[in-house]
Each structure stands twice: as structure tokens, then as C-alpha cells.
Design a protein around this motif. Sequence first.
Motif, PDB file in Angstrom:
ATOM      1  N   GLU A  13       0.481  -1.210   7.765  1.00 54.09           N
ATOM      2  CA  GLU A  13       2.020  -0.465   7.676  1.00 54.09           C
ATOM      3  C   GLU A  13       1.721  -0.088   6.099  1.00 54.09           C
ATOM      4  O   GLU A  13       1.407  -0.766   5.367  1.00 54.09           O
ATOM      5  CB  GLU A  13       3.114  -1.223   7.918  1.00 54.09           C
ATOM      6  N   ILE A  14       1.836   1.369   6.007  1.00 54.75           N
ATOM      7  CA  ILE A  14       1.921   1.777   4.434  1.00 54.75           C
ATOM      8  C   ILE A  14       3.087   2.659   4.287  1.00 54.75           C
ATOM      9  O   ILE A  14       3.749   3.152   5.167  1.00 54.75           O
ATOM     10  CB  ILE A  14       0.717   2.524   4.443  1.00 54.75           C
ATOM     11  N   GLU A  15       3.206   2.692   2.899  1.00 54.70           N
ATOM     12  CA  GLU A  15       4.521   3.645   2.573  1.00 54.70           C
ATOM     13  C   GLU A  15       3.706   4.966   2.332  1.00 54.70           C
ATOM     14  O   GLU A  15       2.262   4.832   1.751  1.00 54.70           O
ATOM     15  CB  GLU A  15       5.110   3.085   1.350  1.00 54.70           C
ATOM     16  N   PHE A  16       4.370   5.847   2.221  1.00 47.85           N
ATOM     17  CA  PHE A  16       3.676   7.312   1.812  1.00 47.85           C
ATOM     18  C   PHE A  16       4.438   8.211   1.111  1.00 47.85           C
ATOM     19  O   PHE A  16       5.838   8.032   1.494  1.00 47.85           O
ATOM     20  CB  PHE A  16       3.091   8.017   3.019  1.00 47.85           C
ATOM     21  N   VAL A  17       4.142   9.037   0.299  1.00 49.79           N
ATOM     22  CA  VAL A  17       5.012   9.805  -0.372  1.00 49.79           C
ATOM     23  C   VAL A  17       4.065  11.404  -0.616  1.00 49.79           C
ATOM     24  O   VAL A  17       2.962  11.042  -1.074  1.00 49.79           O
ATOM     25  CB  VAL A  17       5.387   9.596  -1.818  1.00 49.79           C
ATOM     26  N   VAL A  18       4.647  12.307   0.049  1.00 48.11           N
ATOM     27  CA  VAL A  18       3.941  13.712  -0.091  1.00 48.11           C
ATOM     28  C   VAL A  18       4.648  14.582  -1.380  1.00 48.11           C
ATOM     29  O   VAL A  18       5.825  14.551  -1.226  1.00 48.11           O
ATOM     30  CB  VAL A  18       4.084  14.428   1.161  1.00 48.11           C
ATOM     31  N   VAL A  20      -8.613   6.496   0.497  1.00 47.12           N
ATOM     32  CA  VAL A  20      -9.470   5.208   1.176  1.00 47.12           C
ATOM     33  C   VAL A  20      -9.283   5.018   2.591  1.00 47.12           C
ATOM     34  O   VAL A  20      -8.314   5.793   3.248  1.00 47.12           O
ATOM     35  CB  VAL A  20      -8.902   3.998   0.566  1.00 47.12           C
ATOM     36  N   ALA A  21     -10.041   4.294   3.316  1.00 45.91           N
ATOM     37  CA  ALA A  21      -9.830   4.146   4.907  1.00 45.91           C
ATOM     38  C   ALA A  21      -8.802   2.925   5.222  1.00 45.91           C
ATOM     39  O   ALA A  21      -9.316   1.798   4.939  1.00 45.91           O
ATOM     40  CB  ALA A  21     -11.176   4.052   5.338  1.00 45.91           C
ATOM     41  N   TYR A  22      -7.557   3.153   5.160  1.00 42.72           N
ATOM     42  CA  TYR A  22      -6.580   2.310   5.439  1.00 42.72           C
ATOM     43  C   TYR A  22      -7.091   1.474   6.626  1.00 42.72           C
ATOM     44  O   TYR A  22      -7.594   2.129   7.581  1.00 42.72           O
ATOM     45  CB  TYR A  22      -5.276   2.670   5.248  1.00 42.72           C
ATOM     46  N   GLU A  23      -6.857   0.461   6.804  1.00 45.49           N
ATOM     47  CA  GLU A  23      -6.858  -0.424   8.004  1.00 45.49           C
ATOM     48  C   GLU A  23      -6.182   0.096   9.174  1.00 45.49           C
ATOM     49  O   GLU A  23      -4.797   0.214   9.166  1.00 45.49           O
ATOM     50  CB  GLU A  23      -6.851  -1.955   7.832  1.00 45.49           C
ATOM     51  N   GLN A  75       0.653  -1.202   0.070  1.00 43.00           N
ATOM     52  CA  GLN A  75       0.232   0.028   0.031  1.00 43.00           C
ATOM     53  C   GLN A  75       0.913   1.295   0.033  1.00 43.00           C
ATOM     54  O   GLN A  75       1.693   1.293   1.055  1.00 43.00           O
ATOM     55  CB  GLN A  75      -0.846  -0.033   1.363  1.00 43.00           C
ATOM     56  N   VAL A  76       0.733   2.325  -1.052  1.00 44.28           N
ATOM     57  CA  VAL A  76       1.426   3.355  -1.025  1.00 44.28           C
ATOM     58  C   VAL A  76       0.272   4.550  -1.211  1.00 44.28           C
ATOM     59  O   VAL A  76      -0.530   4.698  -2.219  1.00 44.28           O
ATOM     60  CB  VAL A  76       2.200   3.626  -2.561  1.00 44.28           C
ATOM     61  N   GLY A  97       8.264   8.021   3.155  1.00 44.19           N
ATOM     62  CA  GLY A  97       8.459   7.108   4.212  1.00 44.19           C
ATOM     63  C   GLY A  97       7.667   6.129   4.476  1.00 44.19           C
ATOM     64  O   GLY A  97       7.032   5.580   3.522  1.00 44.19           O
ATOM     65  N   VAL A  98       7.805   5.482   5.491  1.00 50.08           N
ATOM     66  CA  VAL A  98       6.962   4.271   6.150  1.00 50.08           C
ATOM     67  C   VAL A  98       6.075   4.792   7.347  1.00 50.08           C
ATOM     68  O   VAL A  98       7.125   5.299   8.176  1.00 50.08           O
ATOM     69  CB  VAL A  98       7.868   2.965   6.127  1.00 50.08           C
ATOM     70  N   GLY A  99       5.000   4.126   7.500  1.00 51.15           N
ATOM     71  CA  GLY A  99       4.350   4.506   8.862  1.00 51.15           C
ATOM     72  C   GLY A  99       3.210   3.266   9.294  1.00 51.15           C
ATOM     73  O   GLY A  99       2.889   2.660   8.249  1.00 51.15           O
ATOM     74  N   ARG A 100       2.684   3.302  10.626  1.00 52.12           N
ATOM     75  CA  ARG A 100       1.731   2.509  10.856  1.00 52.12           C
ATOM     76  C   ARG A 100       0.311   3.346  10.892  1.00 52.12           C
ATOM     77  O   ARG A 100       0.556   4.602  11.565  1.00 52.12           O
ATOM     78  CB  ARG A 100       1.715   1.587  12.124  1.00 52.12           C
ATOM     79  N   VAL A 101      -0.545   2.994  10.208  1.00 54.04           N
ATOM     80  CA  VAL A 101      -2.051   3.553  10.449  1.00 54.04           C
ATOM     81  C   VAL A 101      -2.607   3.451  11.724  1.00 54.04           C
ATOM     82  O   VAL A 101      -2.718   2.256  12.192  1.00 54.04           O
ATOM     83  CB  VAL A 101      -2.953   3.044   9.332  1.00 54.04           C
ATOM     84  N   HIS A 102      -2.798   4.722  12.268  1.00 48.69           N
ATOM     85  CA  HIS A 102      -3.431   4.631  13.623  1.00 48.69           C
ATOM     86  C   HIS A 102      -4.915   4.728  13.540  1.00 48.69           C
ATOM     87  O   HIS A 102      -5.594   4.258  14.367  1.00 48.69           O
ATOM     88  CB  HIS A 102      -3.021   5.800  14.483  1.00 48.69           C
ATOM     89  N   ALA A 103      -5.378   5.504  12.307  1.00 44.68           N
ATOM     90  CA  ALA A 103      -6.797   5.615  12.145  1.00 44.68           C
ATOM     91  C   ALA A 103      -7.053   6.168  10.947  1.00 44.68           C
ATOM     92  O   ALA A 103      -5.933   6.871  10.288  1.00 44.68           O
ATOM     93  CB  ALA A 103      -7.242   6.416  13.196  1.00 44.68           C
ATOM     94  N   ALA A 104      -7.976   6.145  10.312  1.00 49.71           N
ATOM     95  CA  ALA A 104      -8.639   6.904   9.162  1.00 49.71           C
ATOM     96  C   ALA A 104      -9.886   7.261   9.289  1.00 49.71           C
ATOM     97  O   ALA A 104     -11.009   6.593   9.677  1.00 49.71           O
ATOM     98  CB  ALA A 104      -8.420   5.719   7.893  1.00 49.71           C
ATOM     99  N   VAL A 105     -10.053   8.628   9.143  1.00 46.28           N
ATOM    100  CA  VAL A 105     -11.441   9.111   9.610  1.00 46.28           C
ATOM    101  C   VAL A 105     -11.995   9.919   8.309  1.00 46.28           C
ATOM    102  O   VAL A 105     -11.406  10.585   7.599  1.00 46.28           O
ATOM    103  CB  VAL A 105     -10.954  10.552  10.589  1.00 46.28           C
ATOM    104  N   ASP A 106     -12.951   9.496   8.183  1.00 48.05           N
ATOM    105  CA  ASP A 106     -13.958   9.923   7.029  1.00 48.05           C
ATOM    106  C   ASP A 106     -14.314  11.360   7.052  1.00 48.05           C
ATOM    107  O   ASP A 106     -15.010  11.714   8.128  1.00 48.05           O
ATOM    108  CB  ASP A 106     -15.182   8.991   6.915  1.00 48.05           C
ATOM    109  N   GLY A 107     -13.600  12.012   6.148  1.00 49.17           N
ATOM    110  CA  GLY A 107     -13.980  13.516   6.168  1.00 49.17           C
ATOM    111  C   GLY A 107     -15.359  13.969   5.571  1.00 49.17           C
ATOM    112  O   GLY A 107     -15.625  15.098   5.480  1.00 49.17           O
ATOM    113  N   GLY A 108     -16.104  12.936   5.067  1.00 51.02           N
ATOM    114  CA  GLY A 108     -17.350  13.265   4.541  1.00 51.02           C
ATOM    115  C   GLY A 108     -17.390  13.138   2.909  1.00 51.02           C
ATOM    116  O   GLY A 108     -16.384  13.435   2.371  1.00 51.02           O
ATOM    117  N   ALA A 109     -18.642  13.040   2.372  1.00 51.98           N
ATOM    118  CA  ALA A 109     -18.629  13.202   1.014  1.00 51.98           C
ATOM    119  C   ALA A 109     -18.639  14.352   0.398  1.00 51.98           C
ATOM    120  O   ALA A 109     -18.379  14.562  -0.869  1.00 51.98           O
ATOM    121  CB  ALA A 109     -20.147  12.602   0.518  1.00 51.98           C
ATOM    122  N   ASP A 110     -18.448  15.209   1.192  1.00 53.85           N
ATOM    123  CA  ASP A 110     -18.198  16.915   0.689  1.00 53.85           C
ATOM    124  C   ASP A 110     -16.900  17.026   0.252  1.00 53.85           C
ATOM    125  O   ASP A 110     -16.597  17.867  -0.623  1.00 53.85           O
ATOM    126  CB  ASP A 110     -18.314  17.812   1.577  1.00 53.85           C
TER     127      ASP A 110
END
Length: 108
Positions: A43-48, A36-39, A3-4, A59-72
Motif C-alpha cells: 500500500e502506498i500513498e501517491f501525489v500527482v 522504484v519497483a514497489y512491491e 511509502q509516498v 490518495g492511497v492505493g495498492r500496488v498491482h505491479a511495477a513494470v520496468d520501462g528500461g534504462a532509456d
Amino acid sequence: MSQVLTVPTHFNDLGELSEGFLDRVEQDTLILYGPVAYEDGSEIEFVVLLADGSPALEGVGRVHAAVDGGADRVPETRYDVVVEALEPVDADAHVLACLLYTSPSPRD
């Protein structure tokens, strides 16, 4: 780990990125936008990316939470993905250190 999370931004340079991410960084946690709401715990890779598409931080990190910001929100930024246990790619360690150093202190 396959997952990236790629996070495009409108920032033109690292200075703008640092200022823009002030409210999205705390200690060893980074809040990124994602489609997407990562589980939790995955562990995911990320690039900004900067506005020109060049990578500003990887980098790499562990997902603590994925919060839905809404359909807007546009689909690419619908979720706030809270990433912890950050491990930057070696060349980006200084960028992450600057982001974490300039972030406000945690609130009591």
C-alpha cells in the motif's frame, strides 16, 4: 505505510492532466511513473503534481505491479507503477472521479 510516490508532471491544470492521463486510467486503476519497483501488494500513498508543483491528486492505493520501462527512461520515471484500490484524499475525490469517468472503457 511510509511509502509516498510523488509524480511530477508537465501539466498546467486539471484539464490538461485529465487529457494526459486518459491512457493511464482504467476503472479503479491508475498507472503512475515512479523511480522504484514497489512491491506487488504494498500500500502506498501517491501525489500527482502539476507543472507548478502544486498537488493535483493525492490518495492511497495498492500496488498491482511495477513494470520496468528500461534504462532509456530518466530514473524518476523508470517504472510504470500500476496502482489499484484507489482511495483519494477527500478533497481529491472529484478529481479522481473525473479521471475515471473520462477514461476509455476497458477493452474486451
